[in-house]
Design a protein around this motif. Structure first.
Motif, PDB file in Angstrom:
ATOM      1  N   MET A  66       0.864  -1.178   0.000  1.00 61.65           N
ATOM      2  CA  MET A  66       0.000   0.000   0.000  1.00 61.65           C
ATOM      3  C   MET A  66       0.901   1.228   0.000  1.00 61.65           C
ATOM      4  SD  MET A  66      -3.382   0.621   0.259  1.00 61.65           S
ATOM      5  CE  MET A  66      -4.024  -0.723   1.276  1.00 61.65           C
ATOM      6  N   HIS A  67       0.680   2.139  -0.955  1.00 62.70           N
ATOM      7  CA  HIS A  67       1.495   3.344  -1.009  1.00 62.70           C
ATOM      8  C   HIS A  67       0.631   4.549  -0.666  1.00 62.70           C
ATOM      9  CE1 HIS A  67       5.010   5.695  -2.080  1.00 62.70           C
ATOM     10  NE2 HIS A  67       5.658   4.575  -2.259  1.00 62.70           N
ATOM     11  N   LYS A  68       1.286   5.652  -0.345  1.00 61.96           N
ATOM     12  CA  LYS A  68       0.567   6.878  -0.014  1.00 61.96           C
ATOM     13  C   LYS A  68       0.165   7.659  -1.256  1.00 61.96           C
ATOM     14  CE  LYS A  68       2.830   7.443   4.492  1.00 61.96           C
ATOM     15  NZ  LYS A  68       3.667   8.348   5.337  1.00 61.96           N
ATOM     16  N   GLN A  69       0.707   7.286  -2.411  1.00 65.80           N
ATOM     17  CA  GLN A  69       0.423   8.005  -3.639  1.00 65.80           C
ATOM     18  C   GLN A  69       0.351   7.021  -4.794  1.00 65.80           C
ATOM     19  OE1 GLN A  69       4.431   9.989  -2.995  1.00 65.80           O
ATOM     20  NE2 GLN A  69       4.351  10.038  -5.226  1.00 65.80           N
ATOM     21  N   PRO A  70      -0.144   7.453  -5.953  1.00 65.54           N
ATOM     22  CA  PRO A  70      -0.244   6.536  -7.084  1.00 65.54           C
ATOM     23  C   PRO A  70       1.126   6.074  -7.565  1.00 65.54           C
ATOM     24  CG  PRO A  70      -1.568   8.517  -7.441  1.00 65.54           C
ATOM     25  CD  PRO A  70      -0.720   8.777  -6.247  1.00 65.54           C
ATOM     26  N   LEU A  71       1.175   4.882  -8.140  1.00 67.67           N
ATOM     27  CA  LEU A  71       2.410   4.398  -8.736  1.00 67.67           C
ATOM     28  C   LEU A  71       2.827   5.334  -9.869  1.00 67.67           C
ATOM     29  CD1 LEU A  71       1.569   0.585  -8.942  1.00 67.67           C
ATOM     30  CD2 LEU A  71       2.962   1.745  -7.210  1.00 67.67           C
ATOM     31  N   ALA A  72       4.114   5.663  -9.912  1.00 64.09           N
ATOM     32  CA  ALA A  72       4.608   6.611 -10.914  1.00 64.09           C
ATOM     33  C   ALA A  72       6.116   6.463 -11.041  1.00 64.09           C
ATOM     34  CB  ALA A  72       4.251   8.045 -10.524  1.00 64.09           C
ATOM     35  N   THR A  73       6.665   6.982 -12.127  1.00 66.34           N
ATOM     36  CA  THR A  73       8.103   6.961 -12.354  1.00 66.34           C
ATOM     37  C   THR A  73       8.847   7.621 -11.197  1.00 66.34           C
ATOM     38  OG1 THR A  73       7.747   7.052 -14.741  1.00 66.34           O
ATOM     39  CG2 THR A  73       9.937   7.630 -13.954  1.00 66.34           C
ATOM     40  N   ASP A  74       9.976   7.042 -10.812  1.00 64.13           N
ATOM     41  CA  ASP A  74      10.873   7.519  -9.752  1.00 64.13           C
ATOM     42  C   ASP A  74      10.364   7.220  -8.345  1.00 64.13           C
ATOM     43  OD1 ASP A  74      12.642   8.492 -11.680  1.00 64.13           O
ATOM     44  OD2 ASP A  74      11.752  10.495 -11.653  1.00 64.13           O
ATOM     45  N   LEU A  75       9.200   6.610  -8.233  1.00 60.75           N
ATOM     46  CA  LEU A  75       8.680   6.240  -6.917  1.00 60.75           C
ATOM     47  C   LEU A  75       9.379   4.978  -6.423  1.00 60.75           C
ATOM     48  CD1 LEU A  75       6.347   7.138  -4.917  1.00 60.75           C
ATOM     49  CD2 LEU A  75       5.007   5.299  -5.956  1.00 60.75           C
ATOM     50  N   THR A  76       9.808   4.979  -5.171  1.00 62.16           N
ATOM     51  CA  THR A  76      10.394   3.787  -4.565  1.00 62.16           C
ATOM     52  C   THR A  76       9.272   2.975  -3.917  1.00 62.16           C
ATOM     53  OG1 THR A  76      12.492   4.903  -4.139  1.00 62.16           O
ATOM     54  CG2 THR A  76      12.034   2.917  -2.867  1.00 62.16           C
ATOM     55  N   VAL A  77       9.154   1.724  -4.330  1.00 59.46           N
ATOM     56  CA  VAL A  77       8.041   0.870  -3.910  1.00 59.46           C
ATOM     57  C   VAL A  77       8.484  -0.027  -2.746  1.00 59.46           C
ATOM     58  CG1 VAL A  77       6.508  -0.995  -4.620  1.00 59.46           C
ATOM     59  CG2 VAL A  77       6.991   0.894  -6.189  1.00 59.46           C
ATOM     60  N   GLU A  78       7.724   0.001  -1.675  1.00 64.97           N
ATOM     61  CA  GLU A  78       7.971  -0.884  -0.540  1.00 64.97           C
ATOM     62  C   GLU A  78       6.809  -1.857  -0.420  1.00 64.97           C
ATOM     63  OE1 GLU A  78       8.731   1.249   3.022  1.00 64.97           O
ATOM     64  OE2 GLU A  78      10.485   2.307   2.232  1.00 64.97           O
ATOM     65  N   THR A  79       7.106  -3.138  -0.449  1.00 66.72           N
ATOM     66  CA  THR A  79       6.051  -4.145  -0.329  1.00 66.72           C
ATOM     67  C   THR A  79       5.790  -4.450   1.140  1.00 66.72           C
ATOM     68  OG1 THR A  79       7.685  -5.917  -0.529  1.00 66.72           O
ATOM     69  CG2 THR A  79       6.608  -5.189  -2.553  1.00 66.72           C
ATOM     70  N   SER A  80       4.541  -4.813   1.444  1.00 70.76           N
ATOM     71  CA  SER A  80       4.186  -5.168   2.816  1.00 70.76           C
ATOM     72  C   SER A  80       4.073  -6.671   3.006  1.00 70.76           C
ATOM     73  CB  SER A  80       2.865  -4.499   3.206  1.00 70.76           C
ATOM     74  OG  SER A  80       1.839  -4.826   2.296  1.00 70.76           O
ATOM     75  N   ASP A  81       4.029  -7.415   1.885  1.00 67.22           N
ATOM     76  CA  ASP A  81       3.917  -8.865   2.005  1.00 67.22           C
ATOM     77  C   ASP A  81       4.348  -9.507   0.687  1.00 67.22           C
ATOM     78  OD1 ASP A  81       3.421 -11.284   3.208  1.00 67.22           O
ATOM     79  OD2 ASP A  81       1.229 -11.120   3.158  1.00 67.22           O
ATOM     80  N   TYR A  82       4.795 -10.757   0.792  1.00 71.73           N
ATOM     81  CA  TYR A  82       5.076 -11.546  -0.403  1.00 71.73           C
ATOM     82  C   TYR A  82       4.774 -13.005  -0.109  1.00 71.73           C
ATOM     83  CZ  TYR A  82       9.621 -12.865   1.687  1.00 71.73           C
ATOM     84  OH  TYR A  82      10.613 -13.346   2.512  1.00 71.73           O
ATOM     85  N   GLU A  83       4.560 -13.757  -1.174  1.00 70.65           N
ATOM     86  CA  GLU A  83       4.222 -15.175  -1.047  1.00 70.65           C
ATOM     87  C   GLU A  83       4.897 -15.926  -2.177  1.00 70.65           C
ATOM     88  OE1 GLU A  83       2.305 -18.359   0.939  1.00 70.65           O
ATOM     89  OE2 GLU A  83       2.260 -16.226   1.476  1.00 70.65           O
ATOM     90  N   ALA A  84       5.638 -16.986  -1.843  1.00 72.04           N
ATOM     91  CA  ALA A  84       6.271 -17.806  -2.878  1.00 72.04           C
ATOM     92  C   ALA A  84       5.203 -18.482  -3.720  1.00 72.04           C
ATOM     93  CB  ALA A  84       7.184 -18.852  -2.236  1.00 72.04           C
ATOM     94  N   VAL A  85       5.435 -18.548  -5.023  1.00 76.43           N
ATOM     95  CA  VAL A  85       4.471 -19.163  -5.932  1.00 76.43           C
ATOM     96  C   VAL A  85       5.201 -20.139  -6.860  1.00 76.43           C
ATOM     97  CG1 VAL A  85       2.874 -17.219  -5.892  1.00 76.43           C
ATOM     98  CG2 VAL A  85       4.693 -17.272  -7.610  1.00 76.43           C
ATOM     99  N   LYS A  86       4.430 -21.078  -7.389  1.00 77.63           N
ATOM    100  CA  LYS A  86       4.943 -22.007  -8.390  1.00 77.63           C
ATOM    101  C   LYS A  86       4.227 -21.752  -9.702  1.00 77.63           C
ATOM    102  CE  LYS A  86       6.206 -25.728  -5.176  1.00 77.63           C
ATOM    103  NZ  LYS A  86       6.008 -27.151  -4.827  1.00 77.63           N
ATOM    104  N   LEU A  87       5.000 -21.721 -10.783  1.00 76.69           N
ATOM    105  CA  LEU A  87       4.413 -21.554 -12.105  1.00 76.69           C
ATOM    106  C   LEU A  87       3.824 -22.884 -12.561  1.00 76.69           C
ATOM    107  CD1 LEU A  87       7.146 -19.404 -13.901  1.00 76.69           C
ATOM    108  CD2 LEU A  87       5.313 -18.660 -12.361  1.00 76.69           C
ATOM    109  N   GLY A  88       2.727 -22.813 -13.263  1.00 77.73           N
ATOM    110  CA  GLY A  88       2.120 -24.033 -13.771  1.00 77.73           C
ATOM    111  C   GLY A  88       2.949 -24.673 -14.864  1.00 77.73           C
ATOM    112  N   THR A  89       2.878 -25.996 -14.955  1.00 78.07           N
ATOM    113  CA  THR A  89       3.531 -26.752 -16.021  1.00 78.07           C
ATOM    114  C   THR A  89       2.498 -27.713 -16.607  1.00 78.07           C
ATOM    115  OG1 THR A  89       4.245 -28.609 -14.633  1.00 78.07           O
ATOM    116  CG2 THR A  89       5.697 -26.674 -14.698  1.00 78.07           C
ATOM    117  N   GLU A  90       2.940 -28.510 -17.568  1.00 72.85           N
ATOM    118  CA  GLU A  90       2.031 -29.490 -18.154  1.00 72.85           C
ATOM    119  C   GLU A  90       1.602 -30.549 -17.138  1.00 72.85           C
ATOM    120  OE1 GLU A  90       3.816 -31.147 -21.603  1.00 72.85           O
ATOM    121  OE2 GLU A  90       3.713 -29.298 -22.778  1.00 72.85           O
ATOM    122  N   LYS A  91       2.415 -30.728 -16.099  1.00 73.44           N
ATOM    123  CA  LYS A  91       2.140 -31.775 -15.119  1.00 73.44           C
ATOM    124  C   LYS A  91       1.696 -31.241 -13.758  1.00 73.44           C
ATOM    125  CE  LYS A  91       5.402 -35.090 -17.155  1.00 73.44           C
ATOM    126  NZ  LYS A  91       6.583 -35.963 -16.901  1.00 73.44           N
TER     127      LYS A  91
END
Length: 229
Positions: A66-91
């Motif tokens: 969540m940022h205090k302003q809209p996403l824009a060029t030169d803005l430094t983005v800080e994430t509050s959460d992340y989650e590991a994901v797996k990409l789908g495959t044929e199997k």
């Protein structure tokens, strides 16, 4: 151990700092505009014979914040959460994570992870929330820092997260090298950068790419190889 390595050699007469950033992933049209973040920045690389190596771990993460302003060029983005994901495959199925608002912050619900069928992709769903109060919530793709000494997950592409959406994200094996002083997570306007080198591992079995920045302030053709650890 990194899956891929990108070696950048400085043949110019000036000390350089090199930036690495990712090609914007393919994503659902409902995501709107996606912004590219600086993934990593090297320390100063010496003149004429200096080099630096970026280590690419091909593991992927959903990120949000969540940022205090809209996403824009030169803005430094800080994430509050992340989650590991797996990409789908044929199997195997792809991971789909769920973003919601909790205590006025954007977070992932660890108990709401599901799966779906889509090769090379992962998914992010968003809950219902007020678009006035939380209009600057964002989500996107993250990767482990390419700087060996750093273990952080860094956002590499983000967009405004709208409520009650399903986003499908397909990362690419394409990276770019440029020079500059931008810090990691800063949103770039690619058109404002100088010369860039394109590193494209799509369909390649080689694990190392080497590129030289010369005294004409341009990049020589990329060389691909099976590098040693």
């Amino acid at each position: 151990m990194a899956d891929l390595k990108i070696v950048v050699k400085n043949k110019s007469s000036d000390v350089q700092q090199f930036l690495i950033f990712n090609d914007v992933p393919a994503f659902s049209q409902n995501a709107g505009k996606a912004w590219t973040n600086v993934w990593g920045r090297s320390p100063g690389v010496g003149t004429e014979s200096g080099s630096t190596t970026f280590h690419v771990h091909e593991s992927f993460y959903a990120v949000c914040g969540m940022h205090k302003q809209p996403l824009a060029t030169d803005l430094t983005v800080e994430t509050s959460d992340y989650e590991a994901v797996k990409l789908g495959t044929e199997k195997t199925k792809a991971t789909k994570v769920a973003m919601h608002i909790e205590d006025k912050g954007a977070v992932f619900d660890k108990d709401a992870v599901t799966e779906f069928d889509k090769n090379g992709s992962f998914g992010i769903t968003t809950s219902s929330y007020g678009t006035t109060e939380f209009k600057h919530a964002f989500c996107g793709l993250g990767m482990k820092s390419p700087i060996p000494e750093e273990e952080d997950v860094v956002p590499v592409a983000v967009w405004q997260a709208k409520p009650t959406q399903v986003y499908h994200i397909t990362p690419k094996r394409i990276y770019y090298i440029s020079t500059g002083k931008y810090s990691a997570t800063t949103i770039l306007n690619l058109a404002e950068l100088g010369a860039t080198a394109t590193i494209d591992f799509t369909g390649r079995k080689e694990t190392t790419a080497t590129v030289c920045f010369n005294n004409e302030l341009s990049y020589e053709p990329v060389q691909y190889s099976f590098g040693s650890d």
